[in-house]
Design a protein around this motif. Structure first.
Motif, PDB file in Angstrom:
ATOM      1  N   LEU A  15       0.827  -1.205   0.000  1.00 23.30           N
ATOM      2  CA  LEU A  15       0.000   0.000   0.000  1.00 23.30           C
ATOM      3  C   LEU A  15       0.860   1.253   0.000  1.00 23.30           C
ATOM      4  CD1 LEU A  15      -2.559  -1.163   2.700  1.00 23.30           C
ATOM      5  CD2 LEU A  15      -3.129  -0.681   0.311  1.00 23.30           C
ATOM      6  N   ARG A  16       0.481   2.216  -0.842  1.00 28.40           N
ATOM      7  CA  ARG A  16       1.179   3.505  -0.835  1.00 28.40           C
ATOM      8  C   ARG A  16       0.188   4.621  -1.127  1.00 28.40           C
ATOM      9  NH1 ARG A  16       2.298   5.680  -5.913  1.00 28.40           N
ATOM     10  NH2 ARG A  16       1.751   4.303  -7.654  1.00 28.40           N
ATOM     11  N   LEU A  17       0.332   5.726  -0.404  1.00 26.81           N
ATOM     12  CA  LEU A  17      -0.514   6.891  -0.639  1.00 26.81           C
ATOM     13  C   LEU A  17      -0.008   7.618  -1.878  1.00 26.81           C
ATOM     14  CD1 LEU A  17      -2.903   8.482   0.574  1.00 26.81           C
ATOM     15  CD2 LEU A  17      -1.227   9.893   1.764  1.00 26.81           C
ATOM     16  N   ALA A  18      -0.878   7.830  -2.846  1.00 23.77           N
ATOM     17  CA  ALA A  18      -0.466   8.418  -4.115  1.00 23.77           C
ATOM     18  C   ALA A  18      -1.573   9.317  -4.643  1.00 23.77           C
ATOM     19  CB  ALA A  18      -0.144   7.314  -5.125  1.00 23.77           C
ATOM     20  N   GLU A  19      -1.318   9.950  -5.785  1.00 21.23           N
ATOM     21  CA  GLU A  19      -2.318  10.774  -6.455  1.00 21.23           C
ATOM     22  C   GLU A  19      -2.616  10.190  -7.826  1.00 21.23           C
ATOM     23  OE1 GLU A  19      -1.631  14.924  -6.538  1.00 21.23           O
ATOM     24  OE2 GLU A  19      -1.606  15.119  -4.337  1.00 21.23           O
ATOM     25  N   VAL A  20      -3.877  10.353  -8.231  1.00 18.18           N
ATOM     26  CA  VAL A  20      -4.319   9.842  -9.513  1.00 18.18           C
ATOM     27  C   VAL A  20      -5.370  10.804 -10.055  1.00 18.18           C
ATOM     28  CG1 VAL A  20      -6.184   8.423  -8.553  1.00 18.18           C
ATOM     29  CG2 VAL A  20      -5.089   7.723 -10.700  1.00 18.18           C
ATOM     30  N   ALA A  21      -5.596  10.786 -11.352  1.00 16.77           N
ATOM     31  CA  ALA A  21      -6.591  11.682 -11.942  1.00 16.77           C
ATOM     32  C   ALA A  21      -7.977  11.395 -11.374  1.00 16.77           C
ATOM     33  CB  ALA A  21      -6.603  11.506 -13.462  1.00 16.77           C
ATOM     34  N   THR A  22      -8.739  12.450 -11.139  1.00 21.37           N
ATOM     35  CA  THR A  22     -10.107  12.299 -10.645  1.00 21.37           C
ATOM     36  C   THR A  22     -10.960  11.640 -11.724  1.00 21.37           C
ATOM     37  OG1 THR A  22      -9.882  14.260  -9.272  1.00 21.37           O
ATOM     38  CG2 THR A  22     -12.117  13.527  -9.759  1.00 21.37           C
ATOM     39  N   PRO A  23     -11.686  10.566 -11.412  1.00 16.30           N
ATOM     40  CA  PRO A  23     -12.485   9.874 -12.427  1.00 16.30           C
ATOM     41  C   PRO A  23     -13.741  10.657 -12.793  1.00 16.30           C
ATOM     42  CG  PRO A  23     -12.859   8.883 -10.288  1.00 16.30           C
ATOM     43  CD  PRO A  23     -11.788   9.920 -10.090  1.00 16.30           C
ATOM     44  N   GLU A  24     -14.205  10.467 -14.011  1.00 18.76           N
ATOM     45  CA  GLU A  24     -15.431  11.112 -14.477  1.00 18.76           C
ATOM     46  C   GLU A  24     -16.515  10.050 -14.691  1.00 18.76           C
ATOM     47  OE1 GLU A  24     -16.002  14.298 -14.688  1.00 18.76           O
ATOM     48  OE2 GLU A  24     -13.933  14.821 -14.131  1.00 18.76           O
ATOM     49  N   PRO A  25     -17.755  10.319 -14.280  1.00 18.84           N
ATOM     50  CA  PRO A  25     -18.818   9.335 -14.450  1.00 18.84           C
ATOM     51  C   PRO A  25     -19.288   9.239 -15.897  1.00 18.84           C
ATOM     52  CG  PRO A  25     -19.704  11.345 -13.499  1.00 18.84           C
ATOM     53  CD  PRO A  25     -18.213  11.533 -13.569  1.00 18.84           C
ATOM     54  N   GLY A  26     -19.564   8.019 -16.338  1.00 21.27           N
ATOM     55  CA  GLY A  26     -20.152   7.797 -17.648  1.00 21.27           C
ATOM     56  C   GLY A  26     -21.659   7.673 -17.537  1.00 21.27           C
ATOM     57  N   PRO A  27     -22.338   7.324 -18.614  1.00 16.82           N
ATOM     58  CA  PRO A  27     -23.794   7.154 -18.576  1.00 16.82           C
ATOM     59  C   PRO A  27     -24.214   6.139 -17.511  1.00 16.82           C
ATOM     60  CG  PRO A  27     -23.002   7.155 -20.839  1.00 16.82           C
ATOM     61  CD  PRO A  27     -21.787   7.109 -19.971  1.00 16.82           C
ATOM     62  N   GLY A  28     -25.206   6.507 -16.718  1.00 18.22           N
ATOM     63  CA  GLY A  28     -25.711   5.616 -15.684  1.00 18.22           C
ATOM     64  C   GLY A  28     -24.843   5.531 -14.450  1.00 18.22           C
ATOM     65  N   GLN A  29     -23.798   6.339 -14.408  1.00 12.18           N
ATOM     66  CA  GLN A  29     -22.891   6.307 -13.272  1.00 12.18           C
ATOM     67  C   GLN A  29     -23.002   7.576 -12.425  1.00 12.18           C
ATOM     68  OE1 GLN A  29     -19.053   5.665 -15.251  1.00 12.18           O
ATOM     69  NE2 GLN A  29     -19.128   3.501 -14.629  1.00 12.18           N
ATOM     70  N   VAL A  30     -22.421   7.509 -11.240  1.00  8.56           N
ATOM     71  CA  VAL A  30     -22.381   8.641 -10.337  1.00  8.56           C
ATOM     72  C   VAL A  30     -20.990   8.700  -9.711  1.00  8.56           C
ATOM     73  CG1 VAL A  30     -23.240   7.286  -8.382  1.00  8.56           C
ATOM     74  CG2 VAL A  30     -23.555   9.762  -8.384  1.00  8.56           C
ATOM     75  N   ARG A  31     -20.515   9.908  -9.457  1.00 12.32           N
ATOM     76  CA  ARG A  31     -19.251  10.069  -8.727  1.00 12.32           C
ATOM     77  C   ARG A  31     -19.568  10.522  -7.306  1.00 12.32           C
ATOM     78  NH1 ARG A  31     -15.465  14.046 -11.402  1.00 12.32           N
ATOM     79  NH2 ARG A  31     -16.505  15.615 -10.122  1.00 12.32           N
ATOM     80  N   VAL A  32     -18.886   9.898  -6.356  1.00 16.07           N
ATOM     81  CA  VAL A  32     -19.098  10.196  -4.945  1.00 16.07           C
ATOM     82  C   VAL A  32     -17.805  10.742  -4.356  1.00 16.07           C
ATOM     83  CG1 VAL A  32     -19.635   9.200  -2.676  1.00 16.07           C
ATOM     84  CG2 VAL A  32     -20.871   8.412  -4.718  1.00 16.07           C
ATOM     85  N   ARG A  33     -17.925  11.875  -3.643  1.00 19.02           N
ATOM     86  CA  ARG A  33     -16.804  12.361  -2.842  1.00 19.02           C
ATOM     87  C   ARG A  33     -16.851  11.589  -1.530  1.00 19.02           C
ATOM     88  NH1 ARG A  33     -13.239  16.231  -3.038  1.00 19.02           N
ATOM     89  NH2 ARG A  33     -14.241  17.163  -4.859  1.00 19.02           N
ATOM     90  N   ILE A  34     -15.873  10.746  -1.313  1.00 23.96           N
ATOM     91  CA  ILE A  34     -15.915   9.793  -0.208  1.00 23.96           C
ATOM     92  C   ILE A  34     -15.564  10.484   1.110  1.00 23.96           C
ATOM     93  CG2 ILE A  34     -14.955   7.635   0.698  1.00 23.96           C
ATOM     94  CD1 ILE A  34     -14.334   6.870  -2.228  1.00 23.96           C
ATOM     95  N   ALA A  35     -16.396  10.253   2.112  1.00 27.43           N
ATOM     96  CA  ALA A  35     -16.103  10.721   3.469  1.00 27.43           C
ATOM     97  C   ALA A  35     -15.458   9.624   4.298  1.00 27.43           C
ATOM     98  CB  ALA A  35     -17.383  11.207   4.148  1.00 27.43           C
ATOM     99  N   ALA A  36     -15.887   8.382   4.076  1.00 28.96           N
ATOM    100  CA  ALA A  36     -15.387   7.264   4.874  1.00 28.96           C
ATOM    101  C   ALA A  36     -15.509   5.972   4.079  1.00 28.96           C
ATOM    102  CB  ALA A  36     -16.168   7.161   6.184  1.00 28.96           C
ATOM    103  N   CYS A  37     -14.610   5.031   4.388  1.00 31.33           N
ATOM    104  CA  CYS A  37     -14.605   3.722   3.739  1.00 31.33           C
ATOM    105  C   CYS A  37     -14.499   2.652   4.827  1.00 31.33           C
ATOM    106  CB  CYS A  37     -13.422   3.612   2.772  1.00 31.33           C
ATOM    107  SG  CYS A  37     -13.204   1.976   2.011  1.00 31.33           S
ATOM    108  N   GLY A  38     -15.468   1.763   4.892  1.00 26.05           N
ATOM    109  CA  GLY A  38     -15.380   0.637   5.807  1.00 26.05           C
ATOM    110  C   GLY A  38     -14.418  -0.395   5.250  1.00 26.05           C
ATOM    111  N   VAL A  39     -13.544  -0.912   6.101  1.00 23.36           N
ATOM    112  CA  VAL A  39     -12.601  -1.929   5.632  1.00 23.36           C
ATOM    113  C   VAL A  39     -13.121  -3.308   6.018  1.00 23.36           C
ATOM    114  CG1 VAL A  39     -10.617  -0.392   5.631  1.00 23.36           C
ATOM    115  CG2 VAL A  39     -11.126  -1.702   7.689  1.00 23.36           C
TER     116      VAL A  39
END
Length: 325
Positions: A15-39
């Motif tokens: 695991l490494r903390l990195a940066e990547v391009a922000t994804p764009e939603p396609g048809p039928g998709q949604v983009r979520v700004r994540i507040a939390a992720c359950g592991v």
């Protein structure tokens, strides 16, 4: 955006903390700004290349998220910008943003805490579909929950009680058994110091359990085969012990019992209506105050490796959540 990337699935050290391009939603998709992720335990397998789903590197683990909608793809009309949602993603949850099928985004009440929401879908969804849809647990039956102090196990205790079962919880420490008691377990068994098979038999007057919910495998499963009632059902959820049991088919035959598998995430692809209906039921129970996630620890994104280590080494009670800040 920042994400916790895996370039080569060789373990938690990858695991490494990195940066990547922000994804764009396609048809039928949604983009979520994540507040939390359950592991989840699945994440610990994914970073080692041992999970049944093997994403193409580089990828971020993380299969359940909560946050707010921040972009809508063409044709999405049932969600709005800024709306709080929880969602299941195949991977990519340990990141600041994610794009997903809009049908799998579950709208949340504004009053629901997003950390709790990130601890909700996988654990509760797995237990609800496992006990209700796969095992057909009925009121008055006896349910045994192995690994009852873990994230999935605690939800199985809650849901078993909500469905009207008598619940026997097993775990390896008193703290985890106390957590199961707090969620409604009627009886507890410490498998570090007790014979699980004999304890279940004693608790059921020799009859055995009607349903056994097993996210542990190994010795717990072996005990289950010998402590299951006539026409009982064993729900195989995972193998947290690290040992995948081999099932002697003759034991299923002579006792008229069933061993049923549960790959919960597969419902998103094969029968999404089952998954959505289950989550809607669970959200109703949450709104009524009948179930409540137990989050034992939170970590920032940069410390996601510690969160996964808590699960891999079975230190966590309930859920562990990574927050994005």
């Amino acid at each position: 955006m920042k994400w916790m990337a895996v370039d080569e699935p060789t373990g938690l050290d990858a695991l490494r903390l990195a940066e990547v391009a922000t994804p764009e939603p396609g048809p039928g998709q949604v983009r979520v700004r994540i507040a939390a992720c359950g592991v989840n335990f699945a994440d610990t397998l994914m970073v080692k290349g041992q999970y049944q789903v093997r994403p193409e590197p580089p990828f971020a683990p993380g299969i359940e998220i909560a946050g707010r909608v921040d972009a809508l793809g063409a044709g999405v009309t049932h969600l709005r910008d800024g709306q709080p949602v929880a969602a299941i993603v195949g991977h990519g949850g340990l990141a600041e943003q994610a794009v997903l099928d809009a049908r799998l985004a579950l709208p949340l009440p504004e009053t629901m805490d997003l950390v709790e929401a990130a601890a909700f879908p996988v654990a509760y969804g797995t237990s609800h579909i496992g006990l209700d849809h796969r095992a057909g647990l009925r009121a008055g039956e006896t349910l045994v929950v192995h690994g009852a102090g873990g994230g999935v196990g605690l939800t199985a205790v809650e849901i078993g009680k909500r469905l009207g079962a008598r619940v026997i919880a097993t775990a390896g420490s008193q703290a985890k058994l106390d957590a199961a008691r707090a969620k409604g377990a009627d009886l507890t068994i410490n498998y570090a110091s007790e014979d699980v098979r004999e304890a279940i038999k004693d608790a059921t007057d020799g009859r055995g359990a009607d349903v056994i919910y097993d996210p542990v495998g190994g010795a717990a499963f072996d005990a289950s085969l010998r402590a299951i009632a006539f026409e009982g059902r064993i729900v195989i959820v995972g193998f947290a012990s690290g040992t995948i049991p081999q099932i002697p088919a003759n034991m299923l035959l002579v006792k008229n019992v069933s061993a049923v598998g549960l790959h919960w995430g597969l419902y998103a692809d094969r029968r999404p209506e089952v998954l959505v209906r289950s989550l809607q039921t669970l959200m109703g129970w949450y709104a009524a105050g009948e179930i409540r996630p137990h989050v034992s620890a939170t970590y920032p994104l940069a410390q996601a490796g510690r969160a996964l280590a808590d699960l891999a080494e079975r230190r966590a009670t309930g859920k562990v959540v990574v927050t994005m800040g």
